[in-house]
Design an enzyme around this catalytic site. Structure first.
Site, mmCIF file in Angstrom:
data_model
loop_
_atom_site.group_PDB
_atom_site.id
_atom_site.type_symbol
_atom_site.label_atom_id
_atom_site.label_comp_id
_atom_site.label_asym_id
_atom_site.label_seq_id
_atom_site.Cartn_x
_atom_site.Cartn_y
_atom_site.Cartn_z
ATOM 1 N N ASP A 382 7.709 -41.514 -28.835
ATOM 2 C CA ASP A 382 6.798 -40.495 -29.314
ATOM 3 C C ASP A 382 6.413 -40.905 -30.725
ATOM 4 O O ASP A 382 7.064 -41.749 -31.330
ATOM 5 C CB ASP A 382 7.567 -39.164 -29.310
ATOM 6 C CG ASP A 382 6.775 -38.061 -29.931
ATOM 7 O OD1 ASP A 382 5.579 -37.978 -29.621
ATOM 8 O OD2 ASP A 382 7.356 -37.280 -30.702
ATOM 9 N N LYS A 383 5.343 -40.380 -31.235
ATOM 10 C CA LYS A 383 4.967 -40.775 -32.587
ATOM 11 C C LYS A 383 5.429 -39.744 -33.620
ATOM 12 O O LYS A 383 6.285 -40.015 -34.446
ATOM 13 C CB LYS A 383 3.461 -40.973 -32.689
ATOM 14 C CG LYS A 383 3.031 -41.562 -34.028
ATOM 15 C CD LYS A 383 1.547 -41.719 -34.110
ATOM 16 C CE LYS A 383 0.828 -40.418 -34.367
ATOM 17 N NZ LYS A 383 1.109 -39.826 -35.675
ATOM 18 N N GLU A 429 -0.819 -27.152 -39.888
ATOM 19 C CA GLU A 429 -1.489 -25.945 -40.350
ATOM 20 C C GLU A 429 -0.896 -25.457 -41.662
ATOM 21 O O GLU A 429 -1.610 -24.983 -42.543
ATOM 22 C CB GLU A 429 -1.391 -24.852 -39.280
ATOM 23 C CG GLU A 429 -2.334 -25.135 -38.120
ATOM 24 C CD GLU A 429 -2.373 -24.015 -37.102
ATOM 25 O OE1 GLU A 429 -1.407 -23.214 -37.068
ATOM 26 O OE2 GLU A 429 -3.360 -23.938 -36.355
ATOM 27 N N PHE A 467 -4.524 -22.243 -29.440
ATOM 28 C CA PHE A 467 -4.431 -23.685 -29.230
ATOM 29 C C PHE A 467 -3.551 -23.953 -28.012
ATOM 30 O O PHE A 467 -2.562 -23.280 -27.779
ATOM 31 C CB PHE A 467 -3.799 -24.335 -30.461
ATOM 32 C CG PHE A 467 -3.565 -25.804 -30.310
ATOM 33 C CD1 PHE A 467 -4.573 -26.703 -30.644
ATOM 34 C CD2 PHE A 467 -2.363 -26.291 -29.832
ATOM 35 C CE1 PHE A 467 -4.367 -28.052 -30.503
ATOM 36 C CE2 PHE A 467 -2.161 -27.647 -29.688
ATOM 37 C CZ PHE A 467 -3.165 -28.526 -30.024
ATOM 38 N N LYS A 489 -11.432 -25.144 -34.647
ATOM 39 C CA LYS A 489 -10.716 -26.232 -35.307
ATOM 40 C C LYS A 489 -9.968 -26.989 -34.222
ATOM 41 O O LYS A 489 -9.248 -26.379 -33.412
ATOM 42 C CB LYS A 489 -9.719 -25.660 -36.306
ATOM 43 C CG LYS A 489 -8.926 -26.712 -37.048
ATOM 44 C CD LYS A 489 -7.865 -26.076 -37.921
ATOM 45 C CE LYS A 489 -6.647 -25.706 -37.096
ATOM 46 N NZ LYS A 489 -5.553 -25.126 -37.870
ATOM 47 N N ARG A 517 -3.894 -37.862 -39.658
ATOM 48 C CA ARG A 517 -4.209 -37.016 -38.515
ATOM 49 C C ARG A 517 -5.446 -36.238 -38.881
ATOM 50 O O ARG A 517 -5.471 -35.556 -39.906
ATOM 51 C CB ARG A 517 -3.070 -36.038 -38.239
ATOM 52 C CG ARG A 517 -1.817 -36.687 -37.766
ATOM 53 C CD ARG A 517 -0.619 -35.848 -38.138
ATOM 54 N NE ARG A 517 -0.489 -34.646 -37.306
ATOM 55 C CZ ARG A 517 0.308 -34.591 -36.247
ATOM 56 N NH1 ARG A 517 1.016 -35.642 -35.894
ATOM 57 N NH2 ARG A 517 0.413 -33.494 -35.552
ATOM 58 N N ASP A 597 -1.417 -37.544 -30.458
ATOM 59 C CA ASP A 597 -2.416 -37.734 -31.501
ATOM 60 C C ASP A 597 -3.614 -38.518 -30.985
ATOM 61 O O ASP A 597 -3.570 -39.087 -29.917
ATOM 62 C CB ASP A 597 -1.783 -38.489 -32.672
ATOM 63 C CG ASP A 597 -1.756 -37.610 -33.896
ATOM 64 O OD1 ASP A 597 -2.724 -36.862 -34.061
ATOM 65 O OD2 ASP A 597 -0.776 -37.679 -34.651
ATOM 66 N N LYS A 685 3.091 -38.136 -20.273
ATOM 67 C CA LYS A 685 4.148 -39.013 -20.813
ATOM 68 C C LYS A 685 5.128 -39.342 -19.717
ATOM 69 O O LYS A 685 5.544 -40.485 -19.529
ATOM 70 C CB LYS A 685 4.889 -38.311 -21.955
ATOM 71 C CG LYS A 685 4.102 -38.202 -23.233
ATOM 72 C CD LYS A 685 4.977 -37.662 -24.353
ATOM 73 C CE LYS A 685 4.183 -37.561 -25.643
ATOM 74 N NZ LYS A 685 4.992 -37.261 -26.805
#
Lengths: 996, 314
Positions: A382-383, A429, A467, A489, A517, A597, A685
């Protein structure tokens, strides 16, 4: 945490709760028991479990053969039950230990505190004392103790915010609301009257495991029946956020909770070594059967030919009786202590790993996978939070209208202010709001009427679309004055689609290259009459919880969005990530990054952490149609070049659906130096890992991640590693191993992985070997006595072989041997860096030439048989039919006692041939293991155990000393082979071919 | 030794991390190889000093071959140095067969009475007197190996019972040179702690047992051999003997036809490593040579492969 959907008839049935009720359903307490038994039933249960294990059944049968007079060579005494009961006891103790830790964690869970309504007030209670139909109160930041319906919340409108990380891994807050009609009635201020009012009747589904779904009705007194929906429902283990309190009704308790019904699946993973070990046990059983059949047929024929030898008292024999006899004689082919021994050793290794001071807070939840860490060739990582620290810093805002952009940022988010503190689960955020605050846009919080306040200005939130990882954006509509403004956003590729044309892609690209990001902001205004039209739809959709309708509405609202700005947030790299990745690569390990991402950010991170070199050829696949992806693949067809393959989540889902593209992808990914898949969902994933496992049979995968969204990937991979990071401990708990930082992966794999895979492989080989050396003389002796099944060693003493005479040195080896010891002395818990961590070539060598293969296994077994034969021959021919210096001759039992002694000597010395590091105490135990046999012989010398002992005969017979010297050559030959092998440098360059 | 660590720590947890090198390996195997070859040569030399004479199928030397008769033959012997051990050797006799080996009762042999069930369990199929050989049924064989007639109940438990006892080898020998008897000492041929301990006569031995378990020939017989061809000590000649035609007189009781084999007489002197042992001398030389070859192989490999061989561990 895999969810399975089991739809059966019981779902149609319903449960009923009528409030107020003085006698809640006392039979449904909120206790969870993951313990498999109670303390009373534990022993019988564990015992039955043990004796029904295939291996143990085998030994029980052998014992029965030893009892039956005709097949017994032990005068009817089931001697094998000695070591068997010892092995079973060890397993039961281990089970008890595990059961106890389950008990402890149950206790911990059951004794968590909450509040329940009792005699007109809320009193503090333990979770276990809550029953179905109890009314409970949960305070801010507390976990929900059971599945509840919200009766009322501290907000006037009955809204409550919960974090559902435990359920789905999403870190944003979810909005829930109380049952509208009950908000007042069950308000905390009214607590004293809860019981006075008319009854409320709830009817809802009987327990069922389906998440995100609840249907039912409620009815106050005899008024109309209203429906309940999912928005009124909170699952156990969610955390109440930004809401002072809620009062809820427990509708599912304890093991009936949806999350408990879902968590039962525990996938068992096996390391390659374990799988091979199973194959080996199967194949050696077959060879055992062959040996036994051969021996019994030989005996059958021999007996029939020698019936006239009256002195032998032979009678016609049943060939099956001979078979049974030989099975019980040669039962050592399958080592009785193998499984327990290996499990114990791994347990010890895991404990040592956990106490390692160089990687603090490491945990091992699946110690049986420890050796698999040394044989990995693909790492999925994962990043965010894994390669990076998940600590965000706001870097830049690009906006044409900065004021509007800041307004958008300070309004469109799921952060809540409570007691002057910003609380939100998205670090992005929080970083953004921090920046807004600096710029003078201070978010004051949200009140009960959905009013957001920025610097004393109120904005009424009319609509809000949260979201989600699929939508990748958040949209709100606020009313200020008479104006309705939509702010959006989200991920730039989604917003670009909504905005249509945008001249600022260059900016996004620049930000992404720096590894930032990025988020894109959009805006749109509506007139009163325009919005009224949508509001009705929104309300209806929200009431019905119709997600499809919501999505459709959101899409309609967002059309013709105007561009507002782009933000850039930097996620700092974790310590030593670049170096770690570099070393993983030089160990021939492919690193695949699977991140949520965006593509550019992922590429940027790829560069900054050494995944991609400047001279690598980037191949980016972001197309979303079959044809265009095919074109891209065909366009770059140079397979030999250093390719860094980057795939977007959308392209991936297209590829996964198309078999032809799937194979192209695999082929491409197979040759690529690095693969980055960006914008993937947790499900994807897992799909990627599953795909690799399915199509590359020799790929041994390791998945590492920190968030709940990595759990499915971690569960899927051969080895899952969790990082105990900012995004909660979900991944770390689901993982097989947990570490604190990505850089520790190197130590975990290069040191623990290599060492444990080497030691465990040799331990297994050695256990088979020593049992072969021990038992095959029986077989060879058969050639001298017509395969009559005569044993050689004392039957009582031979039961001590695997438990006393030849066990400790190998256990100590498996626990403490090191190729490159880190200290002059033994360290129980490691405190220093190990040389192996800097030796990726050793990792390559052990992976390319694993110590344990089926061929190696048979070589060891064969070596054992040969050594057994040589020991038998040397001892027999140097003593039998030979007179000693006092003229006397030997009895064969004495020879057997002597052969046994030599075998004990040699198998204990054998440990030295593959040990790198000895300590004084390990040598001491080797010597002790050898001597204890002779000590026991001296002790029992005057007692005639089964045949006869006369220990002093050995002391006076020089032939025995000569035979001893001769058999030691076997140790030397092994040593020579071991060294010859060791002196050669075998390491090839790592190739991708290994994977197939 | 680190100062901060205590002596006990040093004693138990001190590390040994031998790094094997090609050089040390070659040295190790050469030295051990040389030692083995040398030992092999020593054993061979000693073997050559040991005299061993085997008289094959001595019962066939009388004609006609009759059993339960005395018989004699002459055999030319060279000079031999005392002590000379006198063995009988049986070929193709499976004293190592499972059914045979287990058919005896250690309890009974140590002088205790056993129950019928034990006798059946341990001695099957030879439980009663009537199951014994005919000559054993009404006899008492004394410690000195002489036979006394005794009436016995055929349905009593045989003592000693079992196949091993039943097949007791009962040939006897005498040796003379031109009429002059050569003394064959038949005492001390069994291990000291067998006689009177593991083999002990019962309190009423003469009336219940057919042989005195303290009879040393019996003890020697009861210790079963591992190979189908085995020799057992029968007596010792405690004087040097000179070259000459010796007369072997023997009581030919034991019929080799019942095991389709042969019976031989072996006379042997003894050295520091016991009797003549070709196996040991050959094995030591062979193993020694193999060790030397291993050393050579390492050397050749080192020369041919160059420095890369063994580098990893150096």
């Amino acid at each position: 945490m895999k969810s399975y959907f089991q739809i059966n008839e019981s779902i149609s049935q319903t449960e009923k709760i009528i409030l107020p009720d003085d006698t809640p359903m006392r039979n449904r307490p909120n206790t969870i028991t993951t313990m498999k038994t109670t303390w009373l039933t534990f022993l019988p249960y564990a015992f039955i479990k043990q004796i029904t294990q295939p291996a143990n059944i085998y030994f029980i049968v052998i014992g029965i053969l030893q009892i039956i007079p005709v097949t017994s060579y032990t005068n009817g005494v089931p001697v094998i039950y000695g070591p068997l009961s010892m092995m079973i006891s060890i397993s039961i103790i281990k089970d008890a230990f595990e059961e106890y830790s389950r008990y402890k964690s149950d206790q911990e869970e059951n004794n968590r505190k909450s509040h329940k309504y009792f005699e007109n007030q809320f009193i503090q209670c333990n979770w276990k004392n809550i029953y179905q139909a109890d009314i409970i109160m949960v305070m801010e930041n507390e976990s929900i103790p059971c599945d509840i319906l919200i009766l009322s919340s501290s907000y006037q409108g009955g809204i409550a915010y919960v974090e559902t990380k435990q359920i789905d891994g999403e870190t944003n807050l979810k909005q829930k609301y109380s049952i509208y009609d009950l908000q007042q009635k069950y308000h905390i201020d009214n607590a004293i009257n809860f019981k006075k009012d008319n009854s409320v009747k709830f009817v809802y589904d009987q327990k069922n495991p389906i998440l995100y779904k609840l249907s039912g009705t409620y009815q106050i007194s005899n008024s109309e029946v209203n429906s309940l929906n999912y928005g009124n429902f909170i699952e156990r283990d969610c955390i109440l956020k930004n809401t002072e309190w809620i009062i809820g009704l427990c509708i599912y308790s304890g093991m009936d909770c949806k999350i408990m019904l879902n968590s039962s699946q525990e996938r068992t993973k096996r390391s390659r070594l374990e799988q091979y070990m199973r194959i080996c046990i199967m194949s050696i059983s077959i060879s055992l059967a062959l040996f036994c059949i051969m021996a019994s047929i030989y005996e059958f024929l021999w007996t029939n030919n020698h019936l006239n030898y009256s002195y032998l008292g032979l009678s016609k024999d049943n060939v099956f009786v001979d078979l049974g006899l030989w099975f019980s004689l040669l039962s050592y082919f399958i080592p009785i202590s193998l499984v327990v021994n290996v499990e114990l050793v791994k347990f010890g290794q895991a404990k040592m790993l956990e106490s390692d001071k160089v990687m603090p807070n490491s945990k091992s939840h699946q110690s049986n996978l420890i050796e698999q860490l040394g044989e990995i060739n693909i790492v999925f990582t994962d990043k965010t939070g894994t390669l990076t620290k998940n600590s965000m810093q706001f870097r830049e805002l690009f906006a044409q209208n900065e004021k509007e952009a800041l307004l958008c940022l300070s309004l469109c988010h799921s952060v809540v202010k409570s007691k002057n503190k910003l609380i939100g689960s998205s670090p992005d955020e929080l970083a953004i709001l921090d920046y807004c605050e600096q710029k003078g846009y201070v978010f004051q919080g949200i009140d009960n009427n959905n009013n957001l306040t920025i610097n004393q200005t109120h904005f009424h939130r009319v609509m809000s679309f949260d979201f989600s990882s699929e939508k990748k954006r958040m949209t709100i509509v606020v009313k200020t004055g008479n104006e309705y403004i939509l702010f959006c956003k989200g991920a730039d590729e989604v917003l670009l689609e909504l905005i249509g044309e945008c001249k600022h892609q260059q900016v996004i690209h620049q930000f992404a290259i720096k590894g930032y990001r990025t988020l894109m902001l959009g805006r749109k205004t509506f007139k009163q009459n325009e919005i009224d039209f949508y509001l009705a739809d929104y309300k209806k959709a929200q009431e019905d919880k119709d997600e499809e309708m919501m999505n459709k509405l959101q899409k309609t609202l967002e059309s013709n969005l105007e561009f507002l700005g782009i933000t850039a947030v930097e996620d700092l790299l974790a310590d030593d990530v670049g170096q770690t990745i570099q070393e993983l690569k030089s160990a021939g390990i492919k690193v695949w990054v699977l991140t949520g991402d965006k593509v550019e950010t992922a590429i940027a991170i790829g560069y900054s952490c050494n995944l991609i070199d400047s001279n690598d050829m980037l191949q980016v696949v972001t197309e979303t149609t079959v044809g265009s992806i095919e074109e891209v693949f065909l366009h770059y067809c140079n397979e030999s070049a250093n390719i860094a393959l980057v795939i977007s989540g959308q392209a991936l889902s297209v590829m996964l659906d198309n078999p032809q593209l799937k194979s192209m992808l695999l082929k491409r990914a197979f040759y690529a130096k690095v693969v980055i898949v960006a914008r993937v969902s947790p499900k994807q994933k897992q799909q990627v890992v599953a795909l690799v496992k399915e199509y590359l049979p020799k790929a041994y995968t390791l998945a590492i991640g920190d968030g709940a969204n990595d759990v499915s990937m971690i569960n899927e991979a051969h080895v899952g590693v969790g990082i105990q990071g900012v995004e909660g401990t979900q991944a770390a708990r689901a993982a097989d191993f947990a570490i604190q930082e990505f850089k520790h992966l190197k130590r975990l794999m290069f040191y623990y992985g290599v060492e444990c895979s080497r030691r465990n492989a040799l331990t297994i080989l050695y256990i088979f070997f020593k049992n072969q050396v021990f038992i095959t003389p029986y077989f060879w002796f058969g050639f001298l006595n017509g395969f009559s099944g005569q044993y050689l060693y004392d039957q009582w003493l031979s039961q001590l072989f695997n438990t006393v005479f030849a066990s400790l040195p190998q256990v100590l080896y498996a626990l403490f041997d090191e190729m490159h010891p880190s200290s002059e002395y033994l360290q129980w818990s490691k405190t220093s860096h190990n040389l192996l961590e800097d030796k990726p070539d050793v990792y390559v060598q052990f992976r390319q030439q694993p110590i344990f293969t089926i061929i190696k296994f048979w070589l060891w077994v064969f070596n054992g048989m040969i050594q057994g034969l040589i020991i038998f021959l040397v001892c027999t021919f140097s003593t039998e039919n030979q007179n000693m210096d006092n003229g006397m001759t030997m009895e064969f039992f004495e020879d057997g006692v002597f052969i046994y002694g030599i075998i004990i000597l040699l198998v204990n010395l054998k440990v030295l041939t593959f040990t790198y590091t000895n300590y004084n105490f390990t040598i001491f135990f080797i010597v002790l293991s050898i001597l204890v046999y002779w000590l026991i012989l001296i002790l029992v010398n005057d007692y005639e155990l089964s045949p006869s002992f006369n220990f002093y005969r050995y002391l006076v017979s020089p032939q025995l000393y000569l035979a001893l010297a001769l058999t030691c050559m076997l140790f030397l030959f092994d040593l020579a082979i071991e060294r010859f092998y060791d002196f050669q440098i075998y390491v090839r360059k790592p190739e991708s071919i290994e994977l197939v | 030794m680190s100062d901060s660590k205590g002596f006990l720590h040093f004693l138990f947890f001190k590390k040994w991390h031998p790094v094997p090198s090609v050089g040390s390996t070659i040295a190790l195997f050469s030295i051990i190889g040389v030692i083995f070859v040398a030992l092999g040569i020593v054993i061979t030399v000693i073997n050559n000093q040991i005299q061993e004479v085997t008289i094959y199928k001595y019962d066939q030397k009388c004609s006609p071959v009759e059993y339960n008769k005395k018989c004699s033959f002459t055999y030319k012997l060279d000079n031999m140095k005392a002590p000379i051990y006198f063995y009988y050797e049986l070929e193709n006799f499976y004293q190592n067969h499972r059914r045979y080996v287990k058919s005896k009762s250690s309890t009974q042999l140590s002088g205790e009475e056993i129950s019928l069930s034990d006798a059946e369990k341990y001695c099957d199929p030879i439980t009663y007197n009537k199951d014994l050989e005919e000559w054993q049924q009404n006899v008492y064989v004394t410690e000195q190996n002489t036979q006394v007639q005794k009436e016995r109940n055929p349905d009593d438990i045989a003592s000693p019972c079992g196949l091993v006892a039943k097949s007791f080898f009962n040939d006897t020998y005498a040796l003379s040179l031109s009429g002059k008897n050569i003394d064959l000492n038949q005492t001390g041929i069994s291990w000291p702690n067998d006689k009177g301990k593991k083999y002990k006569r019962a309190s009423d031995s003469e009336s219940t047992q057919w042989i005195d378990p303290e009879n040393e020939h019996f003890i020697v017989w009861m210790r079963t051999a591992g190979l189908p061809t085995f020799r057992k000590l029968w007596g010792r000649i405690e004087q040097d003997i000179e070259e000459g035609e010796y007369t072997f007189e023997f009581q030919n009781n034991y019929n080799p036809q019942m095991f389709a084999g042969a019976k031989n007489i072996v006379l042997s002197t003894s050295g520091p490593f016991g009797g003549k042992n070709l196996f040991l001398s050959i094995a030591f030389i062979v193993v020694g040579v193999i060790q030397l070859l291993i050393a050579l192989a390492f050397l050749i490999k080192k020369i041919r492969a160059g420095p890369s061989f063994g580098q990893k561990n150096e």
